[in-house]
Design a protein around this motif. Structure first.
Motif, PDB file in Angstrom:
ATOM      1  N   GLU A 112       1.200  -1.519   0.252  1.00 24.86           N
ATOM      2  CA  GLU A 112      -0.037   0.211   0.242  1.00 24.86           C
ATOM      3  C   GLU A 112       0.790   1.040  -0.358  1.00 24.86           C
ATOM      4  OE1 GLU A 112      -3.717   0.348   2.160  1.00 24.86           O
ATOM      5  OE2 GLU A 112      -3.434  -1.764   2.769  1.00 24.86           O
ATOM      6  N   GLN A 114       0.288   3.191  12.422  1.00 31.83           N
ATOM      7  CA  GLN A 114      -0.503   2.391  13.149  1.00 31.83           C
ATOM      8  C   GLN A 114      -0.914   1.141  12.399  1.00 31.83           C
ATOM      9  OE1 GLN A 114      -3.250   4.843  15.438  1.00 31.83           O
ATOM     10  NE2 GLN A 114      -1.875   5.444  16.899  1.00 31.83           N
ATOM     11  N   THR A 115      -1.361   1.886  11.245  1.00 33.26           N
ATOM     12  CA  THR A 115      -2.093   1.213  10.136  1.00 33.26           C
ATOM     13  C   THR A 115      -0.770  -0.334   9.823  1.00 33.26           C
ATOM     14  OG1 THR A 115      -3.223   2.686   9.490  1.00 33.26           O
ATOM     15  CG2 THR A 115      -2.719   0.732   7.614  1.00 33.26           C
ATOM     16  N   PHE A 118       1.107   5.017   1.317  1.00 38.56           N
ATOM     17  CA  PHE A 118       0.982   6.165   2.396  1.00 38.56           C
ATOM     18  C   PHE A 118       1.181   7.746   2.258  1.00 38.56           C
ATOM     19  CE2 PHE A 118       1.122   1.528   4.370  1.00 38.56           C
ATOM     20  CZ  PHE A 118      -0.139   1.662   4.842  1.00 38.56           C
TER      21      PHE A 118
END
Length: 337
Positions: free
Chosen positions: A266, A281-282, A268
């Motif tokens: 992913e 945190q993700t 970010f």
């Protein structure tokens, strides 16, 4: 439990006793007999000297025994402790190029550059990794392994805090950082290969193109999560007064998105320190890979302590030797008298 790494050195332990029984050297020439008068006069001195000689032999003997045991490399094994790793092996690639010194972040209510904010968030992230193995790659004009994968998160965190802008050069070699990450993860199971890439720019250096590296990473089942760091707006002072600019114009978001998508990761976007905390945190919510329990026993080497003790007793024997020499001189003077 005590274990000797090189126990065969114990064969040298009785060597001084064997040397004691070796034939004594015979003096050349005739012996000289002295009367008993000197012996009677210096009886107390000789008694004290005999006592000093006994201490000297004792110190030398203890020094020899401790030296031999030190040479066997003794190791003390502590009680076994159980460690349950989550099975995650995380490599973090941190950008140290010159653009990371832009002060468009806020840390503890004060302006901070991008690297300071990244290190602060990484510190919290690493300290929460209980049972995970973490490694650090730093890159600028070139990519280097700052810390290999390890359970020692305390040391990893310390090495992260010691990084400085420009350590790896002023440019940005994203492709080389990915290539180095693939190399360090090549022996890991396919479900454990995770690379977190944090940068604030575009690929401007290196021998490997980022898109080629991403293609190879996908073929090796290496999942790459990318983080683009840098604010969208920043106030700077110009000749005409305060002016708002975009300090992240060099950030190649398209490239970072493609790398993440191609490898199953992913992308970010971190525009502030708060965004960085939310992103990690993700990432912290990644499902751990089940792993078997690992038993570890702390090891304590006793070599240094035994070596120091041997030197101490040898040093104690030296003043005793000087005292014996002094008493011998007194004998000779007394006997001549």
């Amino acid at each position: 439990m005590l274990e000797l790494s090189w126990p065969w050195f114990l064969l040298l332990l009785p060597l001084p006793f064997f040397m004691y029984f070796l034939p004594k050297a015979k003096p050349k020439g005739d012996g000289i007999w002295w009367g008993n008068t000197g012996q009677l006069i210096h009886h107390q001195d000789r008694k004290a000297t005999s006592k000093g000689l006994s201490w000297r032999y004792l110190f030398l003997l203890l020094s020899w025994v401790l030296l031999i045991f030190a040479m066997t490399r003794p190791v003390w094994f502590g009680e076994p402790t159980k460690v349950t790793p989550s099975g995650r092996d995380l490599l973090i690639a941190l950008d140290l190029s010159g653009s990371m010194q832009v002060t468009d972040m806020v840390l503890n209510d004060q302006s901070a550059n991008r690297l300071e904010a990244a290190k602060s968030v990484l510190s919290d992230f690493i300290q929460q990794r209980r049972g995970d193995r973490i490694g650090i790659i730093v890159f600028g004009s070139k990519a280097y392994l700052q810390a290999p994968l390890s359970f020692d998160t305390k040391t990893i965190n310390q090495l992260v805090q010691e990084t400085q802008i420009g350590f790896a050069g002023e440019q940005t070699a994203i492709g080389d950082a990915i290539g180095l990450g693939i190399k360090r993860l090549e022996d890991k199971p396919s479900d454990k290969k995770v690379l977190i890439l944090m940068t604030d720019g575009a690929n401007t250096a290196g021998r490997v193109q980022p898109q080629q590296a991403a293609t190879f990473a996908a073929s090796q089942n290496v999942k790459i999560h990318t983080i683009g760091i840098g604010a969208d707006s920043m106030i700077v002072q110009s000749f005409f007064g305060p002016k708002a600019i975009n300090p992240s114009t060099d950030l190649d978001e398209t490239l970072l998105k493609n790398i993440a998508a191609q490898t199953g990761g992913e992308y970010f976007r971190a525009k502030s320190t708060e965004d960085l905390h939310a992103i990690y945190q993700t990432l912290d919510a990644l499902e751990p890979t089940p792993a078997e329990e690992v038993w570890q026993r702390p090891l304590t080497s006793l070599f240094h302590w035994l070596g120091l003790a041997s030197m101490l007793f040898f040093g104690l024997a030296l003043p005793t030797s000087k005292a014996l020499s002094w008493n011998r001189e007194l004998w000779q003077k007394g006997d001549k008298a």
